[in-house]
Scaffold this active site. Sequence first.
Site, PDB file in Angstrom:
ATOM      1  N   LYS A  13       0.850  -1.215   0.000  1.00  0.00           N
ATOM      2  CA  LYS A  13       0.000   0.000   0.000  1.00  0.00           C
ATOM      3  C   LYS A  13       0.878   1.255   0.000  1.00  0.00           C
ATOM      4  O   LYS A  13       0.659   2.189  -0.767  1.00  0.00           O
ATOM      5  CB  LYS A  13      -0.921   0.017   1.241  1.00  0.00           C
ATOM      6  CG  LYS A  13      -1.847  -1.184   1.338  1.00  0.00           C
ATOM      7  CD  LYS A  13      -2.731  -1.131   2.568  1.00  0.00           C
ATOM      8  CE  LYS A  13      -1.988  -1.211   3.888  1.00  0.00           C
ATOM      9  NZ  LYS A  13      -1.303  -2.508   4.133  1.00  0.00           N
ATOM     10  N   ARG A  88      -9.615   0.701   9.082  1.00  0.00           N
ATOM     11  CA  ARG A  88      -9.167  -0.672   9.335  1.00  0.00           C
ATOM     12  C   ARG A  88     -10.174  -1.469  10.129  1.00  0.00           C
ATOM     13  O   ARG A  88      -9.944  -2.649  10.403  1.00  0.00           O
ATOM     14  CB  ARG A  88      -7.908  -0.593  10.162  1.00  0.00           C
ATOM     15  CG  ARG A  88      -6.653  -0.835   9.401  1.00  0.00           C
ATOM     16  CD  ARG A  88      -5.574  -0.761  10.437  1.00  0.00           C
ATOM     17  NE  ARG A  88      -4.424  -1.500  10.101  1.00  0.00           N
ATOM     18  CZ  ARG A  88      -3.383  -0.976   9.504  1.00  0.00           C
ATOM     19  NH1 ARG A  88      -3.382   0.260   9.096  1.00  0.00           N
ATOM     20  NH2 ARG A  88      -2.324  -1.712   9.298  1.00  0.00           N
ATOM     21  N   ARG A 127      11.797  -5.458   4.705  1.00  0.00           N
ATOM     22  CA  ARG A 127      11.539  -4.019   4.564  1.00  0.00           C
ATOM     23  C   ARG A 127      12.514  -3.191   5.408  1.00  0.00           C
ATOM     24  O   ARG A 127      12.803  -3.502   6.538  1.00  0.00           O
ATOM     25  CB  ARG A 127      10.117  -3.690   4.998  1.00  0.00           C
ATOM     26  CG  ARG A 127       9.887  -2.170   5.063  1.00  0.00           C
ATOM     27  CD  ARG A 127       8.453  -1.796   5.219  1.00  0.00           C
ATOM     28  NE  ARG A 127       7.762  -2.578   6.209  1.00  0.00           N
ATOM     29  CZ  ARG A 127       6.435  -2.674   6.256  1.00  0.00           C
ATOM     30  NH1 ARG A 127       5.703  -2.067   5.345  1.00  0.00           N
ATOM     31  NH2 ARG A 127       5.860  -3.401   7.189  1.00  0.00           N
ATOM     32  N   ARG A 160      11.259  -1.665  11.156  1.00  0.00           N
ATOM     33  CA  ARG A 160      10.149  -1.384  12.065  1.00  0.00           C
ATOM     34  C   ARG A 160      10.040  -2.451  13.142  1.00  0.00           C
ATOM     35  O   ARG A 160      10.200  -3.642  12.877  1.00  0.00           O
ATOM     36  CB  ARG A 160       8.833  -1.322  11.269  1.00  0.00           C
ATOM     37  CG  ARG A 160       8.624   0.018  10.621  1.00  0.00           C
ATOM     38  CD  ARG A 160       7.470   0.052   9.653  1.00  0.00           C
ATOM     39  NE  ARG A 160       6.266  -0.648  10.047  1.00  0.00           N
ATOM     40  CZ  ARG A 160       5.147  -0.672   9.313  1.00  0.00           C
ATOM     41  NH1 ARG A 160       5.103  -0.021   8.155  1.00  0.00           N
ATOM     42  NH2 ARG A 160       4.093  -1.333   9.720  1.00  0.00           N
ATOM     43  N   ARG A 171      -0.328  -9.362  13.097  1.00  0.00           N
ATOM     44  CA  ARG A 171      -0.920  -8.356  12.206  1.00  0.00           C
ATOM     45  C   ARG A 171      -1.772  -9.018  11.122  1.00  0.00           C
ATOM     46  O   ARG A 171      -2.816  -8.489  10.730  1.00  0.00           O
ATOM     47  CB  ARG A 171       0.179  -7.490  11.583  1.00  0.00           C
ATOM     48  CG  ARG A 171       0.712  -6.454  12.575  1.00  0.00           C
ATOM     49  CD  ARG A 171       2.059  -5.917  12.162  1.00  0.00           C
ATOM     50  NE  ARG A 171       2.057  -5.216  10.908  1.00  0.00           N
ATOM     51  CZ  ARG A 171       3.147  -5.009  10.172  1.00  0.00           C
ATOM     52  NH1 ARG A 171       4.319  -5.457  10.583  1.00  0.00           N
ATOM     53  NH2 ARG A 171       3.058  -4.344   9.046  1.00  0.00           N
TER      54      ARG A 171
HETATM   55  P1  AP5 Z   1       4.912  -1.552   1.840  1.00  0.00           P
HETATM   56  O1  AP5 Z   1       4.574  -0.685   0.683  1.00  0.00           O
HETATM   57  O2  AP5 Z   1       5.623  -0.961   3.008  1.00  0.00           O
HETATM   58  O3  AP5 Z   1       3.602  -2.360   2.324  1.00  0.00           O
HETATM   59  P2  AP5 Z   1       2.322  -1.880   3.127  1.00  0.00           P
HETATM   60  O4  AP5 Z   1       1.133  -2.548   2.544  1.00  0.00           O
HETATM   61  O5  AP5 Z   1       2.292  -0.387   3.212  1.00  0.00           O
HETATM   62  O6  AP5 Z   1       2.657  -2.558   4.505  1.00  0.00           O
HETATM   63  P3  AP5 Z   1       2.563  -2.072   6.009  1.00  0.00           P
HETATM   64  O7  AP5 Z   1       3.212  -3.171   6.817  1.00  0.00           O
HETATM   65  O8  AP5 Z   1       3.088  -0.677   6.205  1.00  0.00           O
HETATM   66  O9  AP5 Z   1       1.052  -2.085   6.252  1.00  0.00           O
HETATM   67  P4  AP5 Z   1       0.366  -2.165   7.556  1.00  0.00           P
HETATM   68  O10 AP5 Z   1      -1.010  -1.862   7.113  1.00  0.00           O
HETATM   69  O11 AP5 Z   1       0.527  -3.410   8.325  1.00  0.00           O
HETATM   70  O12 AP5 Z   1       1.140  -1.065   8.467  1.00  0.00           O
HETATM   71  P5  AP5 Z   1       0.760   0.387   8.948  1.00  0.00           P
HETATM   72  O13 AP5 Z   1       1.994   1.186   8.951  1.00  0.00           O
HETATM   73  O14 AP5 Z   1      -0.442   0.910   8.243  1.00  0.00           O
HETATM   74  O15 AP5 Z   1       5.744  -2.784   1.263  1.00  0.00           O
HETATM   75  C1  AP5 Z   1       6.278  -3.789   2.113  1.00  0.00           C
HETATM   76  C2  AP5 Z   1       7.655  -4.233   1.593  1.00  0.00           C
HETATM   77  O16 AP5 Z   1       7.478  -4.911   0.353  1.00  0.00           O
HETATM   78  C3  AP5 Z   1       8.624  -3.075   1.305  1.00  0.00           C
HETATM   79  O17 AP5 Z   1       9.928  -3.462   1.659  1.00  0.00           O
HETATM   80  C4  AP5 Z   1       8.516  -2.849  -0.221  1.00  0.00           C
HETATM   81  O18 AP5 Z   1       9.737  -2.369  -0.769  1.00  0.00           O
HETATM   82  C5  AP5 Z   1       8.185  -4.246  -0.714  1.00  0.00           C
HETATM   83  N1  AP5 Z   1       7.294  -4.249  -1.866  1.00  0.00           N
HETATM   84  C6  AP5 Z   1       6.176  -3.491  -2.043  1.00  0.00           C
HETATM   85  N2  AP5 Z   1       5.585  -3.796  -3.208  1.00  0.00           N
HETATM   86  C7  AP5 Z   1       6.350  -4.781  -3.787  1.00  0.00           C
HETATM   87  C8  AP5 Z   1       6.235  -5.521  -5.006  1.00  0.00           C
HETATM   88  N3  AP5 Z   1       5.220  -5.306  -5.878  1.00  0.00           N
HETATM   89  N4  AP5 Z   1       7.179  -6.459  -5.277  1.00  0.00           N
HETATM   90  C9  AP5 Z   1       8.216  -6.684  -4.382  1.00  0.00           C
HETATM   91  N5  AP5 Z   1       8.369  -5.997  -3.226  1.00  0.00           N
HETATM   92  C10 AP5 Z   1       7.435  -5.062  -2.927  1.00  0.00           C
HETATM   93  O19 AP5 Z   1       0.293   0.112  10.446  1.00  0.00           O
HETATM   94  C11 AP5 Z   1       1.199  -0.290  11.449  1.00  0.00           C
HETATM   95  C12 AP5 Z   1       0.465  -0.390  12.779  1.00  0.00           C
HETATM   96  O20 AP5 Z   1      -0.062   0.904  13.146  1.00  0.00           O
HETATM   97  C13 AP5 Z   1      -0.754  -1.315  12.814  1.00  0.00           C
HETATM   98  O21 AP5 Z   1      -0.381  -2.655  13.050  1.00  0.00           O
HETATM   99  C14 AP5 Z   1      -1.555  -0.711  13.976  1.00  0.00           C
HETATM  100  O22 AP5 Z   1      -1.012  -1.066  15.225  1.00  0.00           O
HETATM  101  C15 AP5 Z   1      -1.340   0.779  13.780  1.00  0.00           C
HETATM  102  N6  AP5 Z   1      -2.355   1.395  12.908  1.00  0.00           N
HETATM  103  C16 AP5 Z   1      -2.146   2.014  11.706  1.00  0.00           C
HETATM  104  N7  AP5 Z   1      -3.302   2.453  11.190  1.00  0.00           N
HETATM  105  C17 AP5 Z   1      -4.270   2.101  12.080  1.00  0.00           C
HETATM  106  C18 AP5 Z   1      -5.679   2.249  12.103  1.00  0.00           C
HETATM  107  N8  AP5 Z   1      -6.334   2.844  11.076  1.00  0.00           N
HETATM  108  N9  AP5 Z   1      -6.356   1.758  13.166  1.00  0.00           N
HETATM  109  C19 AP5 Z   1      -5.737   1.162  14.197  1.00  0.00           C
HETATM  110  N10 AP5 Z   1      -4.386   0.978  14.236  1.00  0.00           N
HETATM  111  C20 AP5 Z   1      -3.668   1.441  13.184  1.00  0.00           C
END
Ligand code: AP5
Length: 215
Positions: A13, A88, A127, A160, A171
């Site tokens: 994402k 979410r 990552r 992270r 997660r």
């Molecule tokens: P990346 O683009 O970083 O993936 P992502 O989908 O953004 O993954 P996240 O882990 O950031 O999502 P998440 O939803 O778990 O975390 P968030 O920060 O929102 O890509 C991942 C890796 O793959 C990278 O190394 C990239 O280079 C590689 N990659 C990408 N695309 C590729 C491809 N096509 N081919 C090969 N490699 C590729 O949330 C973290 C925490 O915050 C949550 O667990 C929760 O505790 C809290 N939180 C955040 N938002 C909320 C909410 N709305 N409500 C409650 N808690 C929340």
Amino acid sequence: MIVILLGPPGVGKGTQRSMLEEEGPWRKVVTGDLLREAARAGSELGRKAKAYMDAGDLVPDDLIIDLVREKLEAMPDGADVVFDGFPRTEPQARALDALLEELGTAPDRVVLFTAPDDVLVKRVAGRRTCPECGAIYNVHFDPPGTGGICDECGAELFRREDDRPESVKRRLEVYREETEPVVEYYVRSDVPVSRIDADREPGEVQASLRREIGR
Ligand code: AP5
């Protein structure tokens, strides 16, 4: 235009949202980044959020909704907005509808990215993230030019805390339990939902995303 990006941890994402931002002046609401910034700054919100995040659990809805409200109210009318990591839970989705309605707008499209769990686990394990400019790298698929240093701004990259295997497992469980129902929520609503196979090269995924949102 209001676009909501959904999908499990590691599906890409953030990567796709950054590529989309290269296309034009998108405003972004990235709740994970906002929470990590708050945790680094040591604010009350950051301290509360950190324990949930490190364990791989969701931060309580009321904290998140307040954060998103503040962010949205600071945006100019009619801005193109991309949501990454929000909503979410179903209560968050309902709160977003209400917030947007207050602002006289509504979501235009929901995009759901998908990939098999083994791909997600490998991506998350590899990552590395820049704390300064938010650039995302991967030691397996997209390494920085100089080990451990951001190509964009020269800051030292970090891994992270919630990318440890035990947090990632949690997660993924939380995603299935709490966030998949959000997809169903939008399917039941009038908002069009696009499903995109994200187990492809980032450029191919981006082309699909732009096709789906008409940009
Ligand atoms: P990346 O683009 O970083 O993936 P992502 O989908 O953004 O993954 P996240 O882990 O950031 O999502 P998440 O939803 O778990 O975390 P968030 O920060 O929102 O890509 C991942 C890796 O793959 C990278 O190394 C990239 O280079 C590689 N990659 C990408 N695309 C590729 C491809 N096509 N081919 C090969 N490699 C590729 O949330 C973290 C925490 O915050 C949550 O667990 C929760 O505790 C809290 N939180 C955040 N938002 C909320 C909410 N709305 N409500 C409650 N808690 C929340």
